[in-house]
Design a protein around this motif. Structure first.
Motif, PDB file in Angstrom:
ATOM      1  N   ARG A  94       2.995  -7.252  -1.483  1.00 10.01           N
ATOM      2  CA  ARG A  94       3.372  -8.101  -2.295  1.00 10.01           C
ATOM      3  C   ARG A  94       2.256  -9.079  -2.247  1.00 10.01           C
ATOM      4  O   ARG A  94       1.993  -9.971  -3.198  1.00 10.01           O
ATOM      5  CB  ARG A  94       4.600  -8.973  -1.740  1.00 10.01           C
ATOM      6  N   ARG A  95       1.609  -9.519  -1.033  1.00  7.72           N
ATOM      7  CA  ARG A  95       0.818 -10.445  -0.607  1.00  7.72           C
ATOM      8  C   ARG A  95      -0.664 -10.179  -1.545  1.00  7.72           C
ATOM      9  O   ARG A  95      -1.347 -10.862  -2.090  1.00  7.72           O
ATOM     10  CB  ARG A  95       0.346 -10.725   0.494  1.00  7.72           C
ATOM     11  N   ILE A  96      -1.198  -8.899  -1.461  1.00  6.29           N
ATOM     12  CA  ILE A  96      -2.699  -8.597  -1.538  1.00  6.29           C
ATOM     13  C   ILE A  96      -2.605  -7.386  -3.027  1.00  6.29           C
ATOM     14  O   ILE A  96      -3.784  -7.261  -3.320  1.00  6.29           O
ATOM     15  CB  ILE A  96      -3.331  -8.058  -0.445  1.00  6.29           C
ATOM     16  N   GLY A  97      -1.410  -6.951  -3.177  1.00  6.46           N
ATOM     17  CA  GLY A  97      -1.534  -5.827  -4.415  1.00  6.46           C
ATOM     18  C   GLY A  97      -1.603  -4.504  -3.849  1.00  6.46           C
ATOM     19  O   GLY A  97      -2.295  -3.957  -2.520  1.00  6.46           O
ATOM     20  N   HIS A  98      -1.217  -3.669  -4.573  1.00 10.32           N
ATOM     21  CA  HIS A  98      -1.325  -2.354  -4.474  1.00 10.32           C
ATOM     22  C   HIS A  98      -2.510  -1.575  -3.929  1.00 10.32           C
ATOM     23  O   HIS A  98      -2.842  -0.975  -2.839  1.00 10.32           O
ATOM     24  CB  HIS A  98      -0.218  -1.036  -5.438  1.00 10.32           C
ATOM     25  N   VAL A  99      -3.465  -1.789  -4.696  1.00 11.99           N
ATOM     26  CA  VAL A  99      -4.696  -1.137  -4.605  1.00 11.99           C
ATOM     27  C   VAL A  99      -5.502  -1.682  -3.206  1.00 11.99           C
ATOM     28  O   VAL A  99      -5.920  -0.891  -2.542  1.00 11.99           O
ATOM     29  CB  VAL A  99      -5.714  -1.398  -5.822  1.00 11.99           C
ATOM     30  N   ARG A 100      -5.346  -3.027  -3.243  1.00  7.34           N
ATOM     31  CA  ARG A 100      -6.212  -3.443  -1.934  1.00  7.34           C
ATOM     32  C   ARG A 100      -5.492  -3.129  -0.747  1.00  7.34           C
ATOM     33  O   ARG A 100      -6.078  -2.608   0.236  1.00  7.34           O
ATOM     34  CB  ARG A 100      -6.193  -5.161  -1.984  1.00  7.34           C
ATOM     35  N   ALA A 101      -3.873  -3.163  -0.741  1.00  6.38           N
ATOM     36  CA  ALA A 101      -3.317  -2.731   0.435  1.00  6.38           C
ATOM     37  C   ALA A 101      -3.346  -1.179   0.842  1.00  6.38           C
ATOM     38  O   ALA A 101      -3.569  -0.785   1.666  1.00  6.38           O
ATOM     39  CB  ALA A 101      -1.716  -2.955   0.112  1.00  6.38           C
ATOM     40  N   PHE A 102      -3.462  -0.341  -0.332  1.00  7.73           N
ATOM     41  CA  PHE A 102      -3.560   0.844  -0.315  1.00  7.73           C
ATOM     42  C   PHE A 102      -4.993   1.267   0.583  1.00  7.73           C
ATOM     43  O   PHE A 102      -5.264   1.989   1.550  1.00  7.73           O
ATOM     44  CB  PHE A 102      -3.341   1.891  -1.489  1.00  7.73           C
ATOM     45  N   SER A 103      -5.991   0.745   0.010  1.00  8.71           N
ATOM     46  CA  SER A 103      -7.397   0.705   0.470  1.00  8.71           C
ATOM     47  C   SER A 103      -7.592   0.265   2.025  1.00  8.71           C
ATOM     48  O   SER A 103      -8.166   1.023   2.656  1.00  8.71           O
ATOM     49  CB  SER A 103      -8.409   0.040  -0.269  1.00  8.71           C
ATOM     50  N   GLY A 104      -6.960  -0.842   2.386  1.00  5.75           N
ATOM     51  CA  GLY A 104      -6.949  -1.495   3.570  1.00  5.75           C
ATOM     52  C   GLY A 104      -6.258  -0.521   4.461  1.00  5.75           C
ATOM     53  O   GLY A 104      -6.786  -0.311   5.688  1.00  5.75           O
TER      54      GLY A 104
END
Length: 423
Positions: free
Chosen positions: A66-76
């Motif tokens: 929710r905080r950083i978004g799906h794509v950034r979270a997935f990559s992280g």
């Protein structure tokens, strides 16, 4: 079929590489740990910490997304998993491995939830079943494919750890480069364990015990095989045949449970798994062929239990409660997978590697006894009001997430379904 899968083909391709990495890493760590002289207790804790991290991730990861978004979270999440597996190959240390394994479990929950929510949003009533079945198949072949990479290199080197890191890196590409809009924010499942127990005691107790047995075997099977004298290739074959036997058994077991009291099917399959485990523990075969045959019988029976227990719980629940019921059962299964390796390691140290199957046999004997007891306490649901049996993701892969439950076609109740299930 191709028309249904084309919109999510890139995402499913990334999923395949993710589970290839999961399968390779899951088998590589106990094999390397055994060669490094790690104790059975430590090797069991590798599974405990991973499962604990996964369960925590199911609750915490949605906030990160929710905080950083799906794509950034997935990559992280994938970057952390890749970093962890490379550090595991460089830092051959027990404390480091346990810490890294917990972080990997947490991040695996995050990546799985993002993939499953993406698939869930792209699914329509017409193609949901196709996407769900294809997703389960990918998890199966991904895990098995990753395990079968082990015999092609020496586990004492860093090569397989590097290959694992490559697989995780490739898994990030399809989603990261996709132009598709991100799915809606992840939702946390509302759980009611007390109500779930009132709804179906055998499903609650049974799935906790299934988690204990599967957690112990899933984490320590490679350790058992190595200490029993099997070669690296035979270990991979033994672990793989267990998964395939369980996958094949899903369909006849499911059809049987649709035609008779599911509790009787649970009792019969649990008794078969207990018997196969006791034969391994008592006879103590040393040849690879004998061990693989017995373990295949064990896997066929043991890995068919989870979806039948889920279907039985849903027989007594309202259709709209499918996600809540399955989410509660998932939590119980996760708790069991934390307990199982924690118990299995010390028992193997005390009584030898074959004692792993004493742990699983005791769990399956308890399931058999309680299923028979419960079948005499409450009448079965009439066949016309039963929930439709479906292969559950957890039956073919170590764990699933609440988003994976929502992807199941049964999570969308049919109109006009009878309320008689509540009775």
């Amino acid at each position: 079929m191709s028309r249904n899968l084309l919109p999510v083909l890139a995402l499913l391709t990334g999923t395949l590489f993710l589970f290839l990495g999961n399968g390779l890493q899951g088998l590589l760590l106990p094999l390397r740990g055994t060669l490094e002289g790690y104790s059975n207790e430590t090797l069991g804790l590798l599974g405990t910490t991973w499962a604990a991290g996964f369960v925590i991730g199911c609750f915490v990861a949605p906030n990160v997304v929710r905080r950083i978004g799906h794509v950034r979270a997935f990559s992280g999440f994938l970057a952390l998993i890749c970093l962890n597996v490379l550090l595991t190959g460089l830092l051959v240390d027990q404390a480091a491995w346990l810490t890294l394994r917990a972080i990997t479990g947490f991040c695996t929950a995050g990546t799985s939830m993002i993939i499953e929510s993406w698939l869930n949003e792209r699914a329509t009533p017409e193609n949901r079943g196709t996407i769900f079945s294809f997703y389960i198949s990918i998890t199966l072949f991904g895990v098995v494919g990753g395990q079968m990479l082990v015999p092609f290199s020496d586990v004492t080197t860093t090569t397989l750890f590097m290959i694992c890191g490559i697989l995780y890196s490739v898994a990030a590409l399809p989603t990261t480069l996709s132009k598709a809009a991100s799915p809606q924010p992840l939702k946390r499942a509302k759980l009611d364990l007390r109500g779930l127990f009132r709804n179906s005691p055998i499903s609650c107790i049974g799935i906790l015990l299934i988690g204990i047995a599967n957690g112990a075997y899933g984490t320590l099977a490679a350790v058992f095989a190595s200490r029993a004298g099997l070669s690296q290739g035979a270990v991979a074959a033994m672990v793989t045949i267990t998964i395939f036997a369980g996958a094949i058994m899903q369909f006849p077991a499911g059809r049987l449970s649709d035609r008779m009291d599911r509790r009787h099917v649970l009792a019969g399959l649990s008794a078969a798994a207990a018997l196969a485990g006791l034969v391994v523990a008592m006879v103590r075969p040393t040849d690879a062929y004998g061990i693989i045959v017995l373990v295949a019988i064990y896997g066929a029976a043991a890995n068919a239990l989870y979806p039948i227990a889920v279907a039985h719980a849903n027989d007594f629940a309202a259709p709209e409660d499918f996600v809540k019921v399955s989410g509660g059962l998932l939590l119980l299964y996760g708790i069991g997978t934390i307990i199982g390796p924690t118990l299995g390691g010390p028992v193997m140290s005390w009584a030898g590697p074959y004692a792993l199957f004493l742990v699983t046999a005791i769990a399956h004997i308890l399931i058999t006894a309680y299923a028979i007891f419960r079948s005499r306490q409450r009448a079965p649901v009439p066949a016309e009001h039963r929930d439709a049996y479906s292969v559950a993701p957890a039956a073919t892969s170590p764990m699933t997430t609440p988003e994976g439950i929502a992807l199941d076609p049964r999570s969308v109740p049919a109109e006009g379904t009878s309320e008689d299930r509540r009775n």
